[in-house]
Design a protein around this motif. Structure first.
Motif, mmCIF file in Angstrom:
data_model
loop_
_atom_site.group_PDB
_atom_site.id
_atom_site.type_symbol
_atom_site.label_atom_id
_atom_site.label_comp_id
_atom_site.label_asym_id
_atom_site.label_seq_id
_atom_site.Cartn_x
_atom_site.Cartn_y
_atom_site.Cartn_z
ATOM 1 N N GLU A 132 35.945 50.237 16.508
ATOM 2 C CA GLU A 132 34.526 50.279 16.180
ATOM 3 C C GLU A 132 34.272 51.323 15.094
ATOM 4 N N ASP A 133 33.134 51.225 14.429
ATOM 5 C CA ASP A 133 32.705 52.299 13.532
ATOM 6 C C ASP A 133 32.327 53.510 14.386
ATOM 7 N N LEU A 134 32.832 54.685 14.007
ATOM 8 C CA LEU A 134 32.522 55.890 14.765
ATOM 9 C C LEU A 134 31.042 56.222 14.636
ATOM 10 N N LYS A 135 30.357 56.326 15.771
ATOM 11 C CA LYS A 135 28.942 56.644 15.807
ATOM 12 C C LYS A 135 28.723 57.905 16.647
ATOM 13 N N ILE A 136 27.953 58.846 16.115
ATOM 14 C CA ILE A 136 27.673 60.113 16.791
ATOM 15 C C ILE A 136 26.196 60.164 17.159
#
Length: 278
Positions: free
Chosen positions: A119-123
Motif C-alpha cells: 500500500e501507499d504509506l499513509k501517516i
C-alpha cells in the motif's frame, strides 16, 4: 492447563482495543487552529493561553512490534473519528485528572513510499491543544526537552485479519498466534493480525515505550515536513543484543501459549468424545 475463559481472555485483548505508539511535537497556534479549538472550549481561548501538540499518531506500515498493523482503510477511518477525542496519560481512562489535551484537527500525510503490504504509506497526523497552566508546566518542559515524546493510539478494530489463514478474529478465532512463524504454501510466514478498518477511537495517550519503529519527535515548529527516515542510527551493539534477546523471549512465550492452547483443545475433544459415547 489454561481454562477456556483464560484462553478467550488472551485473544479478547484484541477486541477490547488496540493501542499504537506514535510521536508528538509542539508548534505555535495559527488563526485557523484557534477557530477549530474554540469549537470545543466553553469560552473563547486566546493564542497566548494554548500551545499545540502535533502528533504522528500511526501509519499503515507492516513492521508493527505487536504484529497488529493498520491498513490504509484504518488510517482513513481514524482521521475523522479522532476529532474531539481526549489525550490522557498511560491509557488510564478512569483518571479525569490525567486528561492533558484535546484533539481538534487531523490529516493524512503521504509517506512517499510503499508499505510491506504494497500500500501507499499513509501517516495519520493529529493536532491537540493544551492550556498553559502552572500545573502542567513541568510536563510541557519535558515535552519541549524531548524527554516525553511517545504517544499511543487506542481504538476498536472493525476486522482483525490473520495473515496465515485470512480468518477475521473479530468474528471467530483461528488457531494462529501473532508473531509466530508458520509454514504455508507460499513458504514461512510470520503471523500478523491486520487491523482492517476501525469502528471507534477512544483516546490518545502519553506512554513510555513505542511499538512502531518510527516513534519519536517529529520536530518543533513547522510541521510541513515529516520525519527523516534516513537519519544515522545511534544504536549500540548492546542495544541490538537486548532487542535480539527480547525477540527470543517473545517467541518462547508465544510458543508456550500456542502449545497450551493446542493441549487444551486436544483434551476438550477427548472429553467431548467421551460424552458422546455415554
Amino acid at each position: 492447563m489454561p481454562t477456556l475463559k483464560e484462553l478467550n481472555e488472551l485473544k479478547n485483548k484484541m477486541k477490547q482495543g488496540v493501542s499504537r505508539k506514535s510521536s508528538l511535537s509542539i508548534t505555535e497556534p495559527t488563526d485557523e487552529d484557534m477557530v477549530a479549538i474554540n469549537k470545543f472550549s466553553l469560552r473563547e481561548l486566546k493564542k497566548e493561553e494554548v500551545f499545540i501538540l502535533s502528533i504522528d499518531a500511526c501509519d499503515n506500515e507492516t513492521d508493527d512490534r505487536n504484529y497488529e498493523p493498520f491498513n490504509s482503510k484504518s488510517i482513513s477511518n481514524m482521521k475523522d473519528l479522532y476529532i474531539g477525542k481526549t489525550m490522557i496519560k498511560n491509557h488510564n481512562s478512569r483518571d479525569v485528572d490525567g486528561q492533558i489535551a484535546r484533539v481538534f484537527a487531523s490529516e493524512i500525510v503521504d509517506g512517499g513510499k510503499k508499505t510491506g503490504a504494497g500500500e501507499d504509506l499513509k501517516i495519520l497526523r493529529l493536532k491537540a491543544y493544551m492550556l498553559k497552566l502552572d500545573s502542567n508546566k513541568d510536563l510541557r518542559a519535558e515535552i519541549e526537552a524531548g524527554i516525553k515524546k511517545e504517544v499511543s493510539t487506542n481504538c476498536r478494530a472493525e476486522k482483525l485479519i490473520c495473515s496465515v489463514c485470512g480468518c477475521d478474529n473479530m468474528i471467530s478465532y483461528c488457531r494462529h498466534w501473532w508473531g509466530k512463524v508458520y509454514n504455508t504454501e507460499d513458504g514461512e510466514k510470520v503471523c500478523t493480525f491486520t487491523i482492517d478498518g476501525v469502528k471507534d477511537v477512544y483516546e490518545i495517550s502519553l506512554v513510555a515505550v513505542p511499538a512502531q519503529k518510527r516513534a519519536g519527535v517529529i520536530g518543533v515548529g513547522d510541521l510541513s515536513e515529516g520525519q527523516d527516515d534516513d537519519e544515522p542510527s545511534t544504536k549500540t551493539s548492546e542495544d541490538s543484543a537486548k532487542e535480539t534477546n527480547n525477540e527470543e523471549d517473545l517467541k518462547a512465550e508465544v510458543d508456550l501459549r500456542v502449545k497450551a492452547i493446542d493441549a487444551f483443545l486436544f483434551c476438550a475433544k477427548i472429553q467431548e468424545g467421551e460424552k458422546n459415547h455415554e
